[in-house]
Each structure stands twice: as structure tokens, then as C-alpha cells.
Design a protein around this motif. Sequence first.
Motif, PDB file in Angstrom:
ATOM      1  N   LEU A  92       7.401  -7.761  -1.554  1.00 46.88           N
ATOM      2  CA  LEU A  92       8.769  -6.757  -1.405  1.00 46.88           C
ATOM      3  C   LEU A  92      10.028  -7.496  -1.188  1.00 46.88           C
ATOM      4  CD1 LEU A  92       8.006  -3.086  -0.158  1.00 46.88           C
ATOM      5  CD2 LEU A  92       8.988  -3.952  -2.251  1.00 46.88           C
ATOM      6  N   PHE A 116      11.610  -0.223  -7.501  1.00 44.12           N
ATOM      7  CA  PHE A 116      10.318   0.100  -6.681  1.00 44.12           C
ATOM      8  C   PHE A 116      10.311   1.587  -6.422  1.00 44.12           C
ATOM      9  CE2 PHE A 116       8.475   1.525  -2.589  1.00 44.12           C
ATOM     10  CZ  PHE A 116       7.256   0.490  -2.822  1.00 44.12           C
TER      11      PHE A 116
ATOM     12  N   LEU B 736      12.344   3.139   3.100  1.00 40.82           N
ATOM     13  CA  LEU B 736      10.977   3.449   2.511  1.00 40.82           C
ATOM     14  C   LEU B 736      10.903   2.617   1.404  1.00 40.82           C
ATOM     15  CD1 LEU B 736      11.398   7.493   1.788  1.00 40.82           C
ATOM     16  CD2 LEU B 736       9.547   6.075   3.246  1.00 40.82           C
ATOM     17  N   ALA B 737      11.841   2.254   0.841  1.00 43.34           N
ATOM     18  CA  ALA B 737      11.852   1.160  -0.299  1.00 43.34           C
ATOM     19  C   ALA B 737      11.743  -0.295   0.087  1.00 43.34           C
ATOM     20  CB  ALA B 737      12.655   1.493  -1.303  1.00 43.34           C
ATOM     21  N   ASP B 738      12.485  -0.571   1.327  1.00 43.35           N
ATOM     22  CA  ASP B 738      12.513  -1.974   1.577  1.00 43.35           C
ATOM     23  C   ASP B 738      11.712  -2.546   3.010  1.00 43.35           C
ATOM     24  OD1 ASP B 738      13.481  -4.501   1.817  1.00 43.35           O
ATOM     25  OD2 ASP B 738      15.452  -4.048   1.366  1.00 43.35           O
ATOM     26  N   GLY B 741       8.434  -0.863   2.987  1.00 48.21           N
ATOM     27  CA  GLY B 741       8.143  -0.682   1.642  1.00 48.21           C
ATOM     28  C   GLY B 741       6.576  -0.764   1.538  1.00 48.21           C
ATOM     29  N   LEU B 742       6.144  -1.732   2.077  1.00 50.30           N
ATOM     30  CA  LEU B 742       4.397  -1.977   1.958  1.00 50.30           C
ATOM     31  C   LEU B 742       3.615  -0.768   2.488  1.00 50.30           C
ATOM     32  CD1 LEU B 742       3.177  -5.448   3.107  1.00 50.30           C
ATOM     33  CD2 LEU B 742       3.094  -4.567   0.840  1.00 50.30           C
ATOM     34  N   THR B 744       5.003   2.307   2.081  1.00 50.85           N
ATOM     35  CA  THR B 744       5.118   3.215   0.905  1.00 50.85           C
ATOM     36  C   THR B 744       4.108   2.725  -0.221  1.00 50.85           C
ATOM     37  OG1 THR B 744       7.406   2.972   1.562  1.00 50.85           O
ATOM     38  CG2 THR B 744       6.649   4.077  -0.704  1.00 50.85           C
ATOM     39  N   MET B 745       3.885   1.521  -0.613  1.00 48.07           N
ATOM     40  CA  MET B 745       2.995   1.035  -1.546  1.00 48.07           C
ATOM     41  C   MET B 745       1.616   1.660  -1.102  1.00 48.07           C
ATOM     42  SD  MET B 745       3.284  -0.893  -4.055  1.00 48.07           S
ATOM     43  CE  MET B 745       1.915  -0.058  -4.931  1.00 48.07           C
ATOM     44  N   ILE B 748       1.482   5.411  -2.010  1.00 49.51           N
ATOM     45  CA  ILE B 748       1.485   5.768  -3.445  1.00 49.51           C
ATOM     46  C   ILE B 748       0.194   5.410  -3.769  1.00 49.51           C
ATOM     47  CG2 ILE B 748       3.986   5.981  -3.465  1.00 49.51           C
ATOM     48  CD1 ILE B 748       4.006   3.421  -4.915  1.00 49.51           C
ATOM     49  N   THR B 749      -0.354   4.587  -3.433  1.00 46.52           N
ATOM     50  CA  THR B 749      -1.702   3.854  -3.959  1.00 46.52           C
ATOM     51  C   THR B 749      -2.862   5.180  -3.816  1.00 46.52           C
ATOM     52  OG1 THR B 749      -1.159   1.839  -3.536  1.00 46.52           O
ATOM     53  CG2 THR B 749      -3.337   2.111  -4.237  1.00 46.52           C
ATOM     54  N   ILE B 751      -1.992   8.366  -3.431  1.00 41.88           N
ATOM     55  CA  ILE B 751      -1.600   9.549  -4.389  1.00 41.88           C
ATOM     56  C   ILE B 751      -2.354   9.304  -5.644  1.00 41.88           C
ATOM     57  CG2 ILE B 751       0.145  10.545  -5.478  1.00 41.88           C
ATOM     58  CD1 ILE B 751       1.917  10.279  -3.523  1.00 41.88           C
TER      59      ILE B 751
END
Lengths: 148, 793
Positions: A92, A116, B736-738, B741-742, B744-745, B748-749, B751
Motif C-alpha cells: 500500500l 484503492f 482508510l485508504a492509506d 489501508g491493510l 481496509t483490504m 473488504i475481502t 465483504i
Amino acid sequence: MTVLTRVIARLLLPSTLITAIAVLVKGYGDVGDGFSAAVIAAFGVLLQYVAFGHRAAARALPLRAMPAVSFAGLLLALLVTFGPVLRGQAPLAHSPAPGADVIYLGTLELHTALVFDLGVFLLVFGFAVGAIDLIAGATDRERGQGPL
Amino acid sequence: MTVLLPLLLALGAAPVVLVAGVLGARPAAWASIVMAALACGATLWGRWAGGGALDVAWAPSWGLRLTFALDGLAVLYALLATGIGVAVLLYSARYLPLHLEHQGRPARDAIRFYALIVLFMGAMVGLVMAQDLLLIFVFWDLTAIASYYLIGYDRHKAESRAAALMALLVTGISAVLLLIGLLLLQALYGTFALPAIVERATPGPAQTLAAGLIAAGALVKSAQVPAHFWLPRAMAAPTPVSAYLHSAAMVAAGVFLLGRIYPLLRLSPFLLDLLLVVGLLSMIFGSVLALTRDVLKQILAYSTIAQYGYVVVMLSLGTSAGVVGAAFYVIAHALAKSALFLTAGTVTEVTGEDRLSRLGGQWRGLPVLAAASGVAAAGLGALPLTIGFFKDELFFKAALERGWPFAALATLGAALTLAYVWHFWSGIFLGPLRGEAGRPPLPLVAPIVALGLLVAVGGVAVAPAADLAEAAGRVAFADLQPVEPAYHLDARPENLLALATYALAATIIAARPRWFRLAAATARLGERVGPERWYAAGLVRLNRSSRALLALEVRDLRSRIATVLVPTAVLVAIGLWATPTEGAFRVGRITVTDLPTVLGLLLAAVGALVATVPRRPLTLILALSSVGYSLAAVFAFLGAPDVALVAVLIETILTLLFLGVLALFPAELLKDQAVGPAPRPSLRWRNVGVGLGAGAFAFAVGWATLSQPAAQESVAVQHIRLTPAAHAKDVVTAILADFRGLDTMGEITVIAIALLGIAALLGRRERPMASDERRATSDERASGEEKRRREGR
């Protein structure tokens, strides 16, 4: 459902989708992110369900593709997450790196974090609409209307 | 390049075959043959060019590298996997269409078969070249997966499916042992690179444990006692699969791994002795059981167990002759055994019989096959003028170096081998004629003749095979003494032992009526109390306990929730009791500006209380969602618009999902729930108790947390500081995205997996239908379409 509901529902779909996209791309500067945008977009589609019924909505919209959209989102997010690992960076690690110059598109900053977020958007949107579509389809079958 | 070319050809074969499969089954068959032959040629070229190594960093920040090397050990096993692969694929190109025709399956099913065989080949080549522990494990599991599909290729047969599952479970569970062993090595020596580990390794209990775990995984893969039972079952696979996996590839992977980690095994004499016992047991049991079998492929399966027992014995004898002999043995055995498996397939194909008791005298109709498989059988039985003679010469030499008792056991094992090989070959081809034989097609005989020729040529010119074996042995055994197998026409002990073997074998064959009952009784005893029974019993136990657990879980939703809430409350209570409470519970002040927040919280509390009352599901859902909306309002008042937005959206979509799911329930059930009899009072009080207890402790924790503002710079402050650097203005999105981020990753997996689950539960079900039923449905569909067209007009 009255005619008025249907008309409004039809009119609301594009504007909901545009709102969702706005929330998505503005996520880095303002309230909202991929997740919220996805749920908003899902509401636009779900409104069609409520107004027109499952069958009519399924005919008009590409609902079959929803699981595929979802997994495309997952792939996109995975790519952004583990792509940097292949280049020897931390997972990331976004580019442009902190402090580096960003390419502007109007006021929109082009940044891999946005990609992302787009992945998150696609995944959640596909999930919300896909899940409700599956439930509605199962409901139809339960009531003996048979599959589409 | 010398490494890359064979590797790429082997690993690329499966995609190539699938692409060729677009054109049909025949092009796919040819593509598989060509790719295997190319990979075999590339390996030979790589050996001629002196081998080489490849080291690419693919995730250097995690210390992961792709390291491959074409050393002696890799050359030997890669040549076997690709070379025998070519022979087996040539055979399959004719056998498979016949096989599918017998079963009434479409010819296109064969494409999958070829693709899986070359996938297996690729995994095998990758495994033998890998120099990195993780790579070894990945390719190891890839072979297990490919073998699962290959063994269960006749998926309409319950027997095949059960056999495939058994092979996957037994080798898969042992692969976990292997993984633990590999990770233990990494923990001990700080690297995944095998050469570095071999250099750093020192004897010790942890090292012994790691090597032992890896060896255990390897022994199971090589079908050694007591985990041998999966192999005879796996004979449910089509014959080419058995010929490939169970002579040259899958079972060979086990002894290959033993060879690969041999420098580690050598550090522990105890481990080698343990291996010796396992090998001897497999050798004797496998041979004795092979003598009692009637089904052709079963004889060969037990023979494979016995033969790999030999290899394990030789490796664990720990001498130069043993290590070179083991490598040599693998070559000789692979050539002879695959030829015999293919013979069994051809004989069954042309006669329709697969039992010795219904076969005999076939040499009249099948003279070429009889001769070719006779040479192969002689090779397995170690007769002179075949490559097999030298495998036993080395075996005796290694055993003699260790001592006379071992030489005696080796003689016994060799004699038993010769006896069951005779039992197999003479049973098919000699004696009175039994079974009608048609003329076999050329491709069902030619590969056997080729393999038989190799066995015979190896018996005259032993140097090429011996060189291969010595190069392989050198990898395992750094201080190798040269071992040169050759014919010696003198009275040296090896020759005397060989003569003793032939005499003993003749006695065993002649005395068959005398010992047969005893051997059959041993086999029955093994079936009754043997490890396969333990496996079955274990599986049944496991299933039963899983079912019991499930029943406990789904019996009653409230008790399920209670099992989560009560332990949580207890743990929190212990935590509260153990920590000092001074200043932990402070009451702040409420000013006028807090009024909206307080009102929102009050609304939420009222909503939560209301949610406990109604029994109609619809009311319940609306009450619950009012709690969520109130909390969203509170977040908005507290100046957290991002959270508030998400809360509102989530609440809305959850409510909609709830309502949708509610529509799936039968109306009567919902009505019952709403107006039916109230639950028993005892249960009601229990529910109230659980709820109050859990709520009280959650309240205590929340209060304590909010009473102590963080002293040092919190993560939140750091995140806010870093946000501009991350090219963002909104902290929440940046987190959330940075920053996180992991996380979040991962979320969403989950989900995506949830969507898969929903699709599996509610999606359009496609049940496997009998073919005539399917035809009926398609007829219906056709007539429906016609009707629609007419209506449209």
C-alpha cells in the motif's frame, strides 16, 4: 406504486449515481469515501427495485454483473495493495510518494489511493446491489413466480 | 537460462494444453505430449550445459525470493517426471478416448485430463528445482491438488471421489507437518534458503524435530507404513494416472524431499534409525500384501509401497552406496513400474478383466506386450541384464556395509519382490488361456515397449543412469565415495546375495500354497485393525463432533449470543477487578452546548429499550434502526461528519436488507413469533440476566475508557499531522485508504467472501441432473421458446 413514485425513481437514478461519484472523487478533500459513495449508488439502484419491482429492475439494469463488479473491485484493491510489494516497497505504498508533485485534473488529484478507493467502491456497490438482488430473486422463487 | 527453460516449459504446459483444448481433445493431447517432450529435452540440455541456478527477488521487503537450481537431484527427478510423462501421455492419447467412451462421457473431458497431468508435471519440476523452503511447500501442495483431481477423475464414481479425498486429506494433513518443519527451520536459522540452512545447521533437538516433521510429510507422500493406505485406494484413478503419479511422480516426491533435506537428516542418527524402521516395515508389509492381491493394479500399488520402502531403507543406511543406490533405485523403479502399470491398463482394456484369477495365457494373443512387460518385470525383480540388477547390487552393498542382519533383510525383501513380480507377470501371460483378448491399438503397446527397452539398455550400459544417480547423491551427500555399479563375475558378497535372492524367490513361489493362508490372514488383519480403520474412525469422529458443535450452535440463537456475551462479561469483570480503579470513573460536566448530544444519546437509549419489547419482527427492526439513526445524529453533533454519513448509510442499507430477508420467511412463522406463546419464564429471566450483565460490563469499560484522556500524542494526532503529506485533506479517508489501508483490504475481502456465501445460499441452484432429466429440461426450454416466439408474432 404510483406513477409519481416511478417517475421520481427513474429521475433519481442518474442524480444518485452522480452524487456517488462526486462523493468518491472528492473523498480526499471532503466528507465521504469509496464506501459511502458505494452505498449511495446502491440506494439509487434499490429505489428502482422498490418502484418497479425486482423483475422489471433486473431487466433494465445489468444486475447479473454485480458479483463480477464486486470481484473486479477486490482485484483492483489487491493490485494497489500488493503491487508495491513487487517493487520492493511496503504494501500500500501509494504513488506519488508523500511530498512528491501530484498531477491535477481540474481540482482532482490523481493518486493511487484514489484507485484503492475505487476498488472499495466497486466491491461494496457490487455487494450491496448483488446481495439484495439475490435476496429478491430468492423471494420471487419462494413465492412461486419462478426464476426470470 | 538452463534453469528457466525447463521450468517455464513444464509450468507453461498446462495453459498451453488448455488453449489447444479450444480446438478439441486431440490437439490438446498432442500439445501435452509436445510440451512434456520439450521440457524433458530442456532438462537434458540443462544437464549437458552443467546445470545452473536462478535467483530472483520477488518481494525483497519480505525476504521472499524465487530460487531455483538445476542440480543433480533436480535433474534426476525432473527427467523422470517429464520423460515418464511423455510415455504416459502418449499412452493416454489413445487410452483416454477409449476410457471415456466406455463411460459414456464426452470426448472433450479428456482435455481436463491432459491439462491436469501436465500441471502435475510442472508442479513436480518446480518442486525438484526449488531451493527455497516456501517454494518447496507451494509446489508440494500443488502436486497434492493436481493429484486430487487426477485420482478423482472418474467423478461419477463414489469410489474415485472417496479415494481422491483420502489422498488429499492424508497427504494434505501431512503437508501441514511439513510446513511446521519448514517454518521451524526458518525460525532456527533465520532464512528460507535451503543451501544457507544446510550450511548453518547444527545437531540439536529443535533441528531434529524440524527435520523429523519434514521427513514425516515426505514419508506419507511416499505411502510408507503406517500412512500407506491411501495408495491402494488411489488405484481407482484411470490407469495412466496410476502409472504416472504412483510410480514416477507423486510418491517419488516424498523420497525426493528426503534426498533434498538429507544433509539435515544426517545430523541425527536417531532420525535415520527411525526412517530405517519405517522403510523396513513398508518393504516387508508391502511385499507380503502384494503377494496376496488379485486385482492387477492393487499388486502394483502394494509393490510401490514396498519399493519406496527400499529407497527409504537405503537412504537411512547412511552410506555412499545407500545414497547413490537410492537415487539409482528411483530411476530403475520408475521405468519398470510405469511400464507394468501401463501393461495392466492395456490388458484390462483388451480383455475387460482386471483380476489375475480371470486372466492367464495372454502371451498367445499379446506376444509383444508379454515380452516388453516381461523385461520391465525382470527389471523390477532385479534379474541380470536389466537395469534392476544394479539397483539390488547397490542395495546389497549398502546393507552389507551396515552389517549382516541388514543384508539378510535386504535379501528377504528382494526375494519377495521377485516373487510378486513373477506372481503378476506369470499370472497374466502364462498358464492356461483365460480371458478373451482383442488386438491392442499400437499406442497402448508402444510406450511399454519403449520403457522395456530402456530397462534392457540400462542393464547393458549402466553408465548414464549411474552418472545421474551419482550426481543426485552428491547433492545429498557431500563426502560421497564413487560407487560404480557393474557386472562382476566373481564370488563377491553382493553376487552371492543376488543368487540367494533368486533361490529364496523360487522357494517362495513354489511354496505358495503353504504360506498363502497366513499372508491372506495378515492382509485381513491389516484391513480389520490397520491404519485405514483409524483413518476412517478419525474421520467419523471428526464429522460427528463437528455436527454436534453445529447442532449446539444453531439450536437456539439466544444461547448462541449468550455464549459470546457471557464470557466477554466475565473477562471484562476480571479485567476490572485486576486494575486499580482510582480515578478510573470520573463524572464530567454537562454544559448547554452538549444538549444536542445528550438528547441524541437519550433517543438512542430509548430506542434500545423499546427494541426489547416488541415481538413482531417488523417493529423490532424499525426500533433497532432508530437506535442507529440516533447514534448517527450524535456523531454529527460531535463534529464527525464522515462517521455520521457512514452510520446513516449503513443503518439504511441494513434496515433494507433486514426487511428483504424478512420477506423470505414464511408468513406463518413470523406470525407464530409475534402471537405465539411466550418463552418459558426461566429462559426469559436468563435472557434478561445475560443482557443486563453484558450491558453493565460494557458500560463500565466505556466509562473507564472515556474517563482517561490519552496523555501522550495519540495515533489520531499523528494521523492528522500526516494527512497533508498523503495528498489528502480528509483524515478519515486518508486513514482508510492509506494509513490503515491493510485493515481496509482485509475488511473488504471479508465483504467479498460474504457475497460468495450469499450467492451460494440464495443463488440459482444448478443441481447435477441425470442426463435424461437434463434432456427433458432442455426440451421444455425449447418448447417454451417456441411458445414465446409464437406469442410474439
